[in-house]
Enzyme design. Structure first.
Site, mmCIF file in Angstrom:
data_model
loop_
_atom_site.group_PDB
_atom_site.id
_atom_site.type_symbol
_atom_site.label_atom_id
_atom_site.label_comp_id
_atom_site.label_asym_id
_atom_site.label_seq_id
_atom_site.Cartn_x
_atom_site.Cartn_y
_atom_site.Cartn_z
ATOM 1 N N GLY A 114 -34.349 -3.857 -0.645
ATOM 2 C CA GLY A 114 -34.777 -2.733 -1.460
ATOM 3 C C GLY A 114 -34.112 -2.794 -2.822
ATOM 4 N N CYS A 115 -33.969 -1.653 -3.438
ATOM 5 C CA CYS A 115 -33.365 -1.570 -4.771
ATOM 6 C C CYS A 115 -31.919 -2.045 -4.717
ATOM 7 C CB CYS A 115 -33.424 -0.123 -5.256
ATOM 8 S SG CYS A 115 -32.654 0.124 -6.852
ATOM 9 N N PHE A 116 -31.553 -2.901 -5.665
ATOM 10 C CA PHE A 116 -30.192 -3.439 -5.632
ATOM 11 C C PHE A 116 -29.129 -2.382 -5.879
ATOM 12 C CE2 PHE A 116 -31.500 -5.812 -9.812
ATOM 13 C CZ PHE A 116 -31.583 -4.620 -10.539
ATOM 14 N N TRP A 117 -29.476 -1.252 -6.475
ATOM 15 C CA TRP A 117 -28.491 -0.190 -6.689
ATOM 16 C C TRP A 117 -27.934 0.311 -5.365
ATOM 17 C CZ3 TRP A 117 -32.066 3.222 -10.200
ATOM 18 C CH2 TRP A 117 -32.256 2.594 -11.433
#
EC number: 1.8.4.11
Length: 177
Positions: A11-14
């Site tokens: 998913g989102c790397f954040w």
């Protein structure tokens, strides 16, 4: 013993960055891109689906403090490995669930964990297992994103619950708050 590298997309790397920054034995976390075509892609190119890269985190870890297996156990707990090319509302191949192994030991460990996870999840595991590929660091504004923007909407409603889950399920592996 020297540090080792792990590269994961879920998913989102954040989200992954914020979680692994709170794990004991993780020495460095960097957001970036890998698994696509072209050199040094931009965030806009990756999100536009133009390159085929995944958003990933590159972890440098101390194998004396945390094993690769433990890193993957956390990985399979904080994201959904059963949704193809998406995590929640984040949709696209850049959000795919993928493990980029660095050597045969990591490959074998990941293969075993995926098989174990298939018994835990109600749907088939779609996590890709791929050899290491050229990695490109994401733009500076993506680094330490949650730490810099904890009250931004996405961080508050998507990233923060993953941190809570880490602290709940892996309290013994979490750094003190």
């Amino acid at each position: 013993m020297a540090s080792e590298i792990a590269v994961l997309g879920g998913g989102c790397f954040w989200c992954l960055e914020a979680v692994y920054q709170q794990v004991k034995g993780i020495e460095a976390v960097e957001s970036g891109y890998t698994g696509g075509a072209g050199v040094n892609p931009s965030y806009e190119q990756v999100c536009g689906g133009q390159t085929g890269h995944a958003e990933v985190v590159k972890l440098r870890f101390d194998p004396q403090s945390i094993s690769y297996r433990e890193i993957l156990e956390i990985f399979f707990t904080i994201h959904d490995p059963t949704t193809l090319n998406r995590q929640g509302n984040d949709v696209g191949t850049q959000y795919r669930s993928v493990i980029y192994y660095q050597n045969e030991i990591q490959h074998d460990t990941a293969k075993h964990i995926i098989a174990e996870m298939a018994l835990v999840w109600d749907a088939p595991i779609v996590t890709e297992l791929s050899p290491s590929q050229p990695y490109y660091k994401a733009e500076d504004y993506h680094q330490n994103y949650f730490q810099q923007h904890p009250f931004q909407g996405y961080c508050a409603f998507v990233v923060a619950p993953k941190l809570e889950k880490l602290r709940e399920v892996f309290a013994d592996k979490s750094k003190p708050e």
